[in-house]
Scaffold this active site. Structure first.
Site, PDB file in Angstrom:
ATOM      1  N   ARG A  19       0.828  -1.197   0.000  1.00  0.00           N
ATOM      2  CA  ARG A  19       0.000   0.000   0.000  1.00  0.00           C
ATOM      3  C   ARG A  19       0.873   1.261   0.000  1.00  0.00           C
ATOM      4  NH1 ARG A  19      -2.140  -3.357   4.168  1.00  0.00           N
ATOM      5  NH2 ARG A  19      -4.271  -4.101   3.789  1.00  0.00           N
ATOM      6  N   LYS A  50      -1.256  -2.087   8.361  1.00  0.00           N
ATOM      7  CA  LYS A  50      -2.334  -1.479   9.147  1.00  0.00           C
ATOM      8  C   LYS A  50      -2.384  -2.093  10.538  1.00  0.00           C
ATOM      9  CE  LYS A  50      -5.490  -0.171   5.394  1.00  0.00           C
ATOM     10  NZ  LYS A  50      -6.866  -0.340   4.864  1.00  0.00           N
ATOM     11  N   HIS A  83      -2.091   2.412  -6.319  1.00  0.00           N
ATOM     12  CA  HIS A  83      -2.833   1.169  -6.103  1.00  0.00           C
ATOM     13  C   HIS A  83      -2.896   0.284  -7.343  1.00  0.00           C
ATOM     14  CE1 HIS A  83      -4.528   0.068  -2.279  1.00  0.00           C
ATOM     15  NE2 HIS A  83      -5.531  -0.566  -2.848  1.00  0.00           N
ATOM     16  N   ARG A  93      -0.804  -2.732  -6.949  1.00  0.00           N
ATOM     17  CA  ARG A  93      -1.368  -3.689  -5.990  1.00  0.00           C
ATOM     18  C   ARG A  93      -2.426  -4.552  -6.670  1.00  0.00           C
ATOM     19  NH1 ARG A  93      -1.419  -4.314  -0.504  1.00  0.00           N
ATOM     20  NH2 ARG A  93      -3.381  -4.739   0.580  1.00  0.00           N
ATOM     21  N   HIS A 123      -4.109  -8.373   3.896  1.00  0.00           N
ATOM     22  CA  HIS A 123      -5.546  -8.261   4.142  1.00  0.00           C
ATOM     23  C   HIS A 123      -5.918  -8.969   5.445  1.00  0.00           C
ATOM     24  CE1 HIS A 123      -6.450  -7.720  -0.418  1.00  0.00           C
ATOM     25  NE2 HIS A 123      -6.239  -6.568   0.185  1.00  0.00           N
ATOM     26  N   TYR A 176     -10.575 -10.047  -5.849  1.00  0.00           N
ATOM     27  CA  TYR A 176      -9.723 -10.129  -7.035  1.00  0.00           C
ATOM     28  C   TYR A 176     -10.024 -11.358  -7.881  1.00  0.00           C
ATOM     29  CZ  TYR A 176      -7.064  -6.246  -5.164  1.00  0.00           C
ATOM     30  OH  TYR A 176      -6.697  -5.003  -4.699  1.00  0.00           O
TER      31      TYR A 176
END
Length: 317
Positions: free
Chosen positions: A161, A185, A256, A259, A282, A291
């Site tokens: 990211r 994250k 992005h 990604r 994720h 995806y």
């Protein structure tokens, strides 16, 4: 931080943002919350709603109706389901924390029903050849272009990211094992493989290019902006989107797009969904599964091999 002595919405919101930062939430996350709650706050002012104890389910029903009818000023398009859900969630979480901190006697939004998130399929997908064309563009811009090429190559090789790339330090690169330590994250770290090509660009950048931008206050930051400090996420997006336009594409896409390409190409080439989940960082495999809807190569192969219309042919000849 001082707990508010008033129940005025924006004063309590500022206290809430301080709580979020103190809990370790990223500045990007808090910025999104600030923007979402500001939109709600301005809507409330027009209705003489100024205090947090005036926020209830009836008010949120009105706000949901406003969001449903809202049209974006730039293109006149409605908000997508995910945007509407996020804006309502910002308020719901804010009120919950005001109750936890005893600024509200009850959590009036505990039973709020949020709209469905919908299923957002990633847009503006680029092929490998298109990405290669984008990667050629920075070489037109001297030393700054070499730095930008190293940044884009890192995106391309890892699929990380934007917010993760700006946090990278020099000692996050393991050239021997071809691994990158990524600060994801929620302060979750993960090790991500990086290609030999990506390593070569990083080695070239750290030895030859980075010293031209560094100064005494740079520290260990890997990628440096023109001022010798870490890139700001927004500036990184501006840089990346500039090269998309220079390559002649009028589709959206910046950081992005690499990604998205990582996920879809690895799926097309037979990678397990769990491995892609781990690489992309994720929290839920449901996010990674989006995806599968754009993994066109594999779907086409299965279709050609199994669908009766494809197997039997047209029957015309």
């Amino acid at each position: 931080m001082d707990k508010p002595t008033t129940k005025r919405i924006w004063r309590c919101a500022k206290y809430y943002f301080e709580l979020c930062l103190a809990k370790g939430q990223s500045s990007d996350t808090v910025r999104e919350k600030r923007g979402g709650l500001k939109k709600f706050f301005l809507w409330c002012i027009e209705r003489n709603v100024t205090h947090i104890d005036q926020i209830d389910l009836d008010l949120m029903d009105e706000y949901a109706g406003y969001l449903h009818a809202y049209r974006k000023p730039l293109d006149g398009q409605p908000l997508c389901p995910a945007q509407k859900r996020n804006l309502l969630t910002f308020v719901k979480t804010f009120v919950k924390y005001m109750h936890i901190k005893k600024l509200l006697p009850i959590n009036a939004l505990e039973n709020i029903e949020l709209p469905s998130n919908g299923q957002q399929i990633p847009k503006a997908l680029y092929t490998i050849s298109e990405i290669e064309l984008i990667l050629e563009q920075p070489l037109l811009f001297g030393v700054k272009g070499l730095r930008d090429r190293a940044i884009l190559e890192t995106f391309f090789a890892t699929g990380i990211r934007r917010g993760e790339l700006v946090k990278l330090d020099l000692d996050d690169i393991d050239f021997g094992s071809k691994l990158l330590r990524v600060h994801g994250k929620g302060k979750k770290e993960r090790l991500v493989p990086i290609s030999l090509r990506g390593c070569e660009w990083l080695a070239f950048y750290t030895r030859k290019v980075r010293p031209m931008f560094a100064f005494i206050g740079t520290g260990k930051a890997l990628f440096l902006a023109n001022n010798g400090k870490r890139y700001l996420p927004g500036k990184l997006s501006d840089m990346a989107s500039q090269y998309v336009k220079l390559a002649g594409f009028d589709r959206t896409g910046a950081c992005h797009l690499y990604r998205h390409n990582t996920a879809t190409t690895m799926l097309d080439n037979g990678a397990d969904l769990r491995h892609i989940q781990e690489m992309l960082g994720h929290a839920s495999i449901l996010t990674t599964q989006l995806y599968t809807h754009v993994s066109r190569k594999k779907l086409s192969e299965v279709y050609e091999a199994t669908h009766p219309s494809a197997v039997k042919g047209s029957g015309l000849f």
